[in-house]
Design a protein around this motif. Structure first.
Motif, PDB file in Angstrom:
ATOM      1  N   GLY A 182     -10.656 -10.479  13.104  1.00  0.00           N
ATOM      2  CA  GLY A 182     -11.485 -11.292  12.197  1.00  0.00           C
ATOM      3  C   GLY A 182     -12.916 -11.367  12.694  1.00  0.00           C
ATOM      4  N   LEU A 215     -16.234  -9.570  11.001  1.00  0.00           N
ATOM      5  CA  LEU A 215     -17.157 -10.520  10.365  1.00  0.00           C
ATOM      6  C   LEU A 215     -18.530 -10.544  11.043  1.00  0.00           C
ATOM      7  N   GLU A 232     -21.025  -5.893   9.567  1.00  0.00           N
ATOM      8  CA  GLU A 232     -20.257  -5.115   8.591  1.00  0.00           C
ATOM      9  C   GLU A 232     -20.176  -3.634   8.954  1.00  0.00           C
ATOM     10  N   ASP A 247     -14.197  -4.901   0.893  1.00  0.00           N
ATOM     11  CA  ASP A 247     -13.258  -6.034   0.769  1.00  0.00           C
ATOM     12  C   ASP A 247     -12.663  -6.506   2.093  1.00  0.00           C
ATOM     13  N   THR A 248     -13.445  -6.512   3.157  1.00  0.00           N
ATOM     14  CA  THR A 248     -12.851  -6.918   4.451  1.00  0.00           C
ATOM     15  C   THR A 248     -12.354  -8.361   4.404  1.00  0.00           C
ATOM     16  N   ASP A 249     -13.059  -9.227   3.655  1.00  0.00           N
ATOM     17  CA  ASP A 249     -12.650 -10.645   3.619  1.00  0.00           C
ATOM     18  C   ASP A 249     -11.250 -10.806   3.025  1.00  0.00           C
ATOM     19  N   LEU A 250     -11.042 -10.085   1.918  1.00  0.00           N
ATOM     20  CA  LEU A 250      -9.744 -10.172   1.251  1.00  0.00           C
ATOM     21  C   LEU A 250      -8.642  -9.676   2.199  1.00  0.00           C
ATOM     22  N   LEU A 308      -8.613  -9.549   5.411  1.00  0.00           N
ATOM     23  CA  LEU A 308      -8.403 -10.506   6.506  1.00  0.00           C
ATOM     24  C   LEU A 308      -7.575 -11.698   6.005  1.00  0.00           C
ATOM     25  N   GLY A 309      -7.895 -12.133   4.775  1.00  0.00           N
ATOM     26  CA  GLY A 309      -7.180 -13.288   4.195  1.00  0.00           C
ATOM     27  C   GLY A 309      -5.692 -13.015   4.038  1.00  0.00           C
TER      28      GLY A 309
END
Length: 1507
Positions: free
Chosen positions: A556, A560, A563, A987-990, A992-993
């Motif tokens: 994470g 984060l 990028e 879409d790294t956030d998605l 990771l989520g």
């Protein structure tokens, strides 16, 4: 080097283009002819000097020349001569330009000299008794490996150019290579035993001693036992003898010297401290407490230091293996990284992929081998520590003084041996983790930093968060564990007493009160356990999710921050492999810490015990026997029981002249027994001088009988001399008893003399002393428990002026006035002082207390002393008819005996007479080992107890937790394969989520499963314990006689403990790993479906190996737990009889006995832990094959596979080895511990007594109102097939009648009492009380409404009030009233805690007489209409006797009293006397009428001097 090579016309030493950047790699010719040849030689020459130095200190004797040694020597010389031939050949052929062949000339010279060195080393090893050499094995392995490259080159050349191109060179090379290979193979075998080791013949020696180095590393030597165990269940005789270095004798011998040094140092420090205190400082209580704690701490550390000195060096070799294993472990992720790099790089040649795959396989195998060598060392050390500590505790228990003995109950000492030694063994295994784990964690984080940069710190942060949480949990758990242990100790101590006093509980119908006390402890114990388990579940959940949490934090933060940071397969899966490595030290560390903490507590407890004060050897001066010196002299002695207590004997002056009889008389508690203890050196001498000259024999007041045959009890370690043995039996009136015992003197006597009556125990105890032929005899009231006429016989035959001991010094404590006129000296004691002394006549003429005392009692005990009349035939020569005891009627209650001890004593008909004496005489049934695998129904039983409602959610939660784990791992591989666009991923956030959500779901599921299993386990264990307790309490007396208390205690402690903790823990582990394995297999199959071809046979092999192992392991586990009981039984016995053992000077024999029992236990423990290593080495090899398969298939299919999926498959397959071992270990743990369920359930099938209460029985609440008793043709048998103990007794006793029952020993007097209380059920006929048939009411309804005062006064630890009224059914006033009537009020009101005075275990802090009075008080409190008195006045002095008799006459005036009398004067004023003989009533009338009839009763009265 290059110049040397170029001189010889070879290419340079190293060329990357030839070796690495090519599709066909090879080493340069120069490298092949120099480094590959010289490297093994270099190794041998460098290490040889150190090795020789090591051999200098290692001397095991010489090995004679064997064929193996000759073969090795021959091959070595051949190899050396080969080199010399090659050198000669070169010198002859190329002598012109020899400088151009320097490389070719040097190599054979170096090689030849090295081979000669190797041959020398072989012989040096032979002379030092070294049987299998790891040093040479490594040399030959290196030599063969280095020859593999030239071998390949030569084969290649032959293929390309044909054999004839250079035939001579090829033949030479292949021959040389074959000889080296042969040497390597020979070095795998071990040589003969050294000559010095031959003579010691050992039955079934341990094969590890004959195993070669390779066999030791791979545990092949163990294979034979596994196969044997698989074919048929193992028996104790199949097990190997212990190696010498593992035997108690060897270990304790070394350790005792070391401990003695440490103990002396501590004593010095303490005396220095006390010296400063003596200067006049009065220490405050706080300072004293701190000192005490400090002393405990120091003693613990001293013990640790002693153990470390003895076992440290061997332990360090194991630690070295651990360090090497770590090095291999950390190199695996690096190779994985290379493999993933290879998969990504499409141009890399295939051979590199295969190289990395094989390298991973090799590293995994080596890691596994070193790891198991380390574990093997740890367990060996652990086993030795256990032996050592048990030995020290045992030896200490023989020398601690009575003050210390009072602070440690038998239960606590046994606990030190069982629980605390176990904690120390665990400590040895996990101790290294305390310092290795932090290093491993640091290394992991270092490598992670290399991959992910500063983001690795996020991982550290997670670790730092998980740690304190677990530390905190561990601390809370250890507190809870102490609480739990405290309640468990209390419960076991209480159980021990219940089992010791079970007969009293049955007589008084007190089972329920004690059952509630036990369950009270149990409930508190389980509450502590439940809290502890819930905390543990949080701990486990945080651990099992730690992989995910660390990965989540690192990845994470990594994606984060920037990028441009891209997660590719290499980063993800190498990091995951490192995190998996990180998990082991993370999970071990808290465990290691808590184990260390527990070990520190155990060390303190052990240290505290081992530093208890010992008996001072100088308190009694022991002089050799001399006919002119007095036997015992005490000069102005003052004695107390402990350092700080007030003296209980003051101003003692005694001279026991050689050959005299000294009688000691006085009231209960006046210090008579203490006087004997002082002579034995058992008391703390405050001042004065004690001299004892000659050997001592001692008969204690309460006979101490071993659980051995009657003969062994009498011989007590001495050899049997037949004529003397017979005369001792005759003198001690034991011959008639032999007639009744089923195997005569080969009959086994139960624990504490269970199947003997009180009188028999006392006579056996006396016979043991007489057999000794000692110079001085200390006899503590040995005639109290025997009938008057037997007492008279023993006095005349043994103790008196014409007895066997007439020339010995005898000090006799007695209450029998009739013997006093024959004593040479009488000591009268009062309140710990000798108030008068002199001969009988002198004391009477002084008209002091003694004269009054005699006057008062001679009226009722007027006996014509044998001095006035010639010895009468009837007394001196007891005819067999006098005794005519028939086993079935041996008086029962009077001993510690209950009903059918006789359970195993069949009536022996003439035909069976020859049957093995041993078998007939067996009484106790040793704990048997069940054989074969655990039955399925045990599992069904266990899970049924938990209930389906619990089991289904558990399975569901497990499946859910693994599905979540699989999903997040697969998600990671998809993420890693995501293409990189403009240096970033989308879409790294998605991503990771989703990753986070799946991981957290798994964590919650883990917590759920572990809590559910723990609670299920507690439900099961509560139920099983309750069932066990009920089954034991509902068992009849016969059950307790034939079951040693050690077995029962083992069930309540060890087995219940296993059900409490081990089974749920094992199940958690097993289920967790089984599901994990499924996940790994699914992942590997997803990546390379072809792996199914390999997974299937591996699974079959796995099942095959595992079934071999489980069969053997379970059997070993059972053998081990069966051989554990005798250790505790023996400890128990020794602690109780320590005084007797010391008095007889038998300590060394008992120490040998203890050694042999501990060794016997270790013979099954040793193969048990080796089995685990054998299994692990085999299984991990299978697991490593899976790694190899996954890696090679990935290499082969790299065109179609993405790096992500390869990374996922290989990194997961790396975990398989661990998982496989854990599954089997957990499975075996469960299988081994489920045996505990089996052993606890065992007692459900035994016979039970009648129900305690019958609901709708027509009993009036005030029954029995009148107290009339009627017998209708009543008959009693101890067991079907045996003679009748009572035959057709018909008799009615009216209300308020006082009936005396008399008869010779074993006439069936006590059987009547057993019948009334239904300790034995009627075989025919009925007994009515107040017209109600007692067989139709519940046992408690019956037993609680009638009262008995039994012969052996038993008290339980707890308050005095609890001992009188366990149900709290009476008010304090009533209790005080009862105490007053029992003449105890003054004594009790003088105690600081009054009614709450704590009685110690067995009531040892009250004298025997006081305990007898407490039993009287119990009867007065219950005040039922019927009272049975069983010889209750035997051990009481005459005054107390009178008090009891008068109390009974006044207080029980309106009750029916039945007295089983041994002193006829007590029943002369009864309304009726019943005379019994052989189970019949022969006479019945008032005493006066019977005397006038001149029958059997008249005869008895004449003998007692009453007519």
């Amino acid at each position: 080097m290059d110049t040397l090579c170029s001189l010889s016309g070879l290419d340079p030493l190293w060329d990357w283009n030839v070796t690495w950047y090519t599709a066909h790699p090879d080493l340069t010719q120069c490298f092949q002819h120099t480094v590959l040849v010289w490297f093994p030689c270099f190794y041998l020459w460098v290490c040889a000097p150190f090795y020789c130095l090591y051999l200098r200190f290692y001397d095991n004797g010489r090995i004679s020349l064997s064929s193996l040694c000759c073969a090795k020597t021959g091959l070595g010389l051949c190899l050396a001569s080969f080199g010399l031939l090659e050198m000669v050949y070169l010198l002859v052929e190329k002598r012109r330009d020899i400088e151009h062949h320097m490389v070719f000339l040097l190599s054979p010279i170096i090689r030849s000299f090295t081979m000669i060195l190797a041959v020398l080393v072989i012989h040096l090893e032979r002379l030092r008794g070294f049987r299998s050499s790891i040093f040479l094995f490594l040399f030959w392995t290196l030599a063969v490996i280095c020859s593999l490259v030239p071998l390949r080159a030569n084969i290649q050349t032959i293929i390309d150019e044909g054999f004839s191109a250079d035939a001579m060179r090829f033949v030479a090379f292949f021959t040389f290579f074959s000889l080296q290979l042969a040497q390597l193979i020979l070095s795998c075998f071990a040589d003969h035993r050294p000559v010095t080791l031959k003579p010691v013949y050992v039955k079934n020696p341990c094969p590890v001693e004959d195993a070669s180095f390779l066999s030791k590393v791979l545990f092949w030597w163990y294979g034979r036992l596994v196969v044997k165990g698989y074919r048929s269940p193992l028996q104790a005789e199949d097990l190997w003898s212990l190696r010498e270095e593992d035997t108690s004798e060897k270990i304790i011998c070394d350790l005792e010297k070391e401990w003695a040094k440490q103990w002396a140092k501590m004593q010095q420090q303490e005396s220095a401290l006390n010296g400063t205190q003596a200067l006049g400082y009065k220490l405050s209580e706080q300072t004293q407490l701190l000192r005490k704690l400090h002393k405990e701490q120091i003693s613990g550390f001293c013990l640790l230091r002693t153990l470390a000195k003895n076992f440290g060096p061997y332990f360090l070799t194991g630690t070295l293996c651990l360090v090497i294993q770590d090095a291999f472990m950390f190199s695996i992720p690096q190779v994985l990284s290379l493999l993933l790099g290879f998969v990504r790089d499409e141009d890399a040649p295939l051979w590199k992929g295969y190289l990395f795959a094989f390298l991973m396989f090799l590293l995994s195998c080596l890691q596994s081998l070193f790891n198991h060598q380390y574990m093997y060392t740890c367990f060996s050390v652990g086993m030795r520590v256990k032996t050592a500590v048990m030995g020290l505790v045992y030896r200490k228990s023989l020398v601690i003084n009575s003050a210390a003995r009072r602070t440690c109950t038998v239960g606590e000492i046994v606990n030190l041996v069982s629980a605390d030694t176990q904690k120390l063994m665990d400590f040895v295994v996990y101790f290294n983790a305390v310092w290795v784990a932090p290093i491993e964690i640091a290394l992991c984080l270092f490598f992670l930093w290399q991959r992910l940069g500063p983001s690795a710190l996020a991982g550290i942060a997670t670790v730092i968060l998980i740690f304190p949480l677990n530390g905190f949990i561990a601390k809370m758990r250890s507190k809870l564990q102490e609480v739990q242990m405290k309640y468990m100790d209390g419960r076991i101590k209480l159980m021990n007493e219940i089992l010791s006093g079970i007969k009293i509980l049955k007589f008084y119908a007190w089972e329920n009160a004690f059952r509630e006390r036990v369950l009270g402890y149990r409930e508190k114990e389980l509450n502590a356990l439940k809290k502890s388990q819930i905390l543990y579940s949080i701990s486990i959940a945080s651990f099992n999710s730690s992989t995910f949490l660390i990965a989540f934090a690192m990845f994470g933060v990594y994606v984060l921050i920037d990028e441009k940071h891209v997660l590719d397969a290499q980063k993800v899966f190498v990091s995951m492999a490192l995190i998996n490595i990180l998990k082991a030290p993370l999970s071990q560390l808290p465990f290691a810490m808590s184990t260390t903490m527990q070990a520190v507590v155990s060390l303190k407890r052990l240290g505290k015990f081992l530093c208890q004060d010992e008996l001072k050897l100088d308190s009694v001066e022991r002089a050799p026997y001399h006919p002119d010196i007095d036997g015992v002299v005490i000069d102005n002695g003052t004695f107390s029981w402990s350092k700080d207590s007030t003296p209980c004997l003051r101003r003692i002056n005694v001279k026991g002249q050689r050959g005299s009889l000294v009688a000691v008389v006085g009231h209960v508690g006046s210090g008579k027994s203490s006087l004997l203890s002082a002579m034995l050196g058992e008391m703390e001498k405050k001042s004065g001088h004690v001299t004892v000259s000659g050997s001592v024999a001692y008969v204690p007041q309460q006979a101490w009988i071993q659980n051995a045959t009657l003969k062994d009890n009498i011989l007590f370690g001495h050899e049997r001399k037949d004529s003397w043995y017979q005369s001792v039996l005759e003198a001690c009136a034991l011959l008639p008893d032999l007639g009744i015992l089923p195997a005569r003197d080969a009959t086994e006597i139960g624990e504490k003399g269970l199947n003997l009556s009180g009188g028999q125990k006392q006579r056996v105890s006396l016979a043991r002393a007489v057999y000794r032929k000692a110079d001085i005899y200390l006899l503590d009231d040995p005639l109290s428990a025997v009938d008057a006429h037997v007492g008279q016989h023993i006095f005349e035959k043994v103790i008196g002026p014409n007895g066997v001991l007439k020339n010995k010094t005898r000090i006799l404590v007695t209450h029998g006035l009739s013997f006093l006129p024959q004593a040479d000296l009488i000591l009268v004691m009062e309140d710990g002082e000798i108030t008068e002394m002199g001969s009988y006549a002198e004391l009477l003429s002084r008209k002091n207390t003694f004269a009054d005392f005699v006057k008062a009692f001679s009226v009722c005990e007027r006996k014509e002393s044998a001095t006035h009349r010639g010895t009468r035939k009837s007394v001196s020569r007891l005819s067999m008819t006098d005794f005519s005891i028939d086993l079935s009627q041996e008086q029962l209650i009077s001993g510690d005996m209950g009903s059918a001890s006789i359970q195993t004593m069949e009536a022996i008909s003439d035909t069976e007479q020859e049957q093995d004496q041993e078998e007939v005489g067996r009484l106790t049934h040793a704990d048997k080992a069940h054989t074969g695998r655990v039955k399925l129904e045990m599992y069904v039983e266990y899970f049924r107890t938990i209930g389906l409602a619990f089991i289904i959610p558990i399975i569901f939660l497990y499946a859910f937790q693994q599905a979540a784990s699989l999903a997040y791992n697969y998600w990671l591989s998809l993420w890693a394969d995501e293409p990189v666009v403009n240096g970033t991923q989308v879409d790294t956030d998605l991503k990771l989520g989703v990753f986070g959500a799946l991981g957290f779901a798994q964590g919650i599921a883990i917590f759920g499963t572990t809590v559910a299993i723990s609670l299920g386990g507690i439900i099961a264990s509560r139920h099983l314990h309750l069932e066990l307790l009920n089954n034991v309490l509902h068992s009849p007396m016969s059950f307790f006689e034939s079951t040693p208390s050690g077995n029962l205690l083992n069930r309540f402690s060890k087995e219940i403990d296993a059900i409490d903790c081990m089974i749920p823990d094992g199940l958690k582990m097993m289920l967790g790993y089984v599901f994990k394995l499924l996940e790994v297999c699914i992942i590997v199959l997803m990546a390379t479906p072809f792996a199914g071809v390999i997974i299937l046979p591996l699974t079959l092999l796995y099942a095959f190996i595992q079934s071999f192992y489980v069969a053997t392991s379970c059997q070993l586990r059972r053998l081990e737990s069966v051989s554990r009981s005798p250790i505790y039984t023996h400890f128990n016995e020794t602690v109780q009889g320590a005084g007797v053992i010391r008095a007889f000077g038998e300590q060394s024999r008992f120490i040998l006995l203890a050694n042999s029992r501990v060794d016997h236990n270790q013979t099954s423990y040793f193969p048990r832990f080796v089995a685990t290593r054998w299994l692990a080495v085999n299984l991990e090899f299978l697991g490593n094959l899976l790694v190899l398969a996954a890696a090679i298939l990935s290499v082969m299919g790299r065109a179609t596979l993405s790096p992500g999926i390869v990374g996922l498959a290989v990194s997961h397959s790396l975990q398989v080895t661990g998982i496989l071992s854990w599954i089997v270990r957990a499975w075996t743990d469960v299988e081994n511990n489920i045996v505990s369920v089996e052993r606890v359930k065992e007692y459900a099938e035994t016979t039970k007594e009648a129900p305690w209460t019958i609901e709708d029985s027509p009993l009036p609440s005030d029954w029995p109102k009148s107290g009339s008793i009627g017998f209708q043709e009543y008959g009693l048998q101890y067991r079907r097939g045996l003679d009748w103990a009572l035959k057709e007794i018909s008799l009615s006793v009216n209300e308020r009648e006082k009936v005396g029952i008399v008869g010779r020993t074993g006439a069936g007097k006590s059987s009547l009492a057993l019948g009334i209380f239904r300790i034995l059920e009627a075989a025919k006929g009925k007994i009515f009380i107040d017209g109600i048939n007692i067989a139709e009411i519940g046992l408690h309804q019956l037993r609680s409404r009638i009262t008995i005062i039994p012969q052996d006064p038993v008290l339980f630890s707890g308050s005095l009030r609890m001992n009188l009224d366990p149900f709290d059914g009476y008010t304090d006033e009533e209790v005080w009233r009862a105490l007053e009537l029992a003449h105890l009020k003054n004594f009790v009101s003088g105690l600081p805690d009054k009614l709450n005075h704590e009685c110690s275990e067995g009531g040892e802090n009250l004298s025997l007489g006081q305990r007898q009075l407490v039993c009287l008080a119990r009867a007065l409190l219950r005040k039922t209409k019927i009272l049975v008195l069983d010889e209750a006045t035997a051990a009481v002095d005459l005054e107390t006797d009178n008090l009891i008799q008068s109390t009974i006459r006044t207080q029980f005036e309106d009750c029916t009293v039945l007295t089983i009398a041994h002193r006829l004067n007590t029943i002369m004023d009864y309304t009726r006397v019943i005379v019994m003989d052989r189970g019949h009533i022969t006479e019945m009338d008032s005493p006066n009428n019977l005397i006038s009839q001149r029958g059997q009763f008249y005869q008895m009265c004449r003998e007692a001097g009453l007519v």
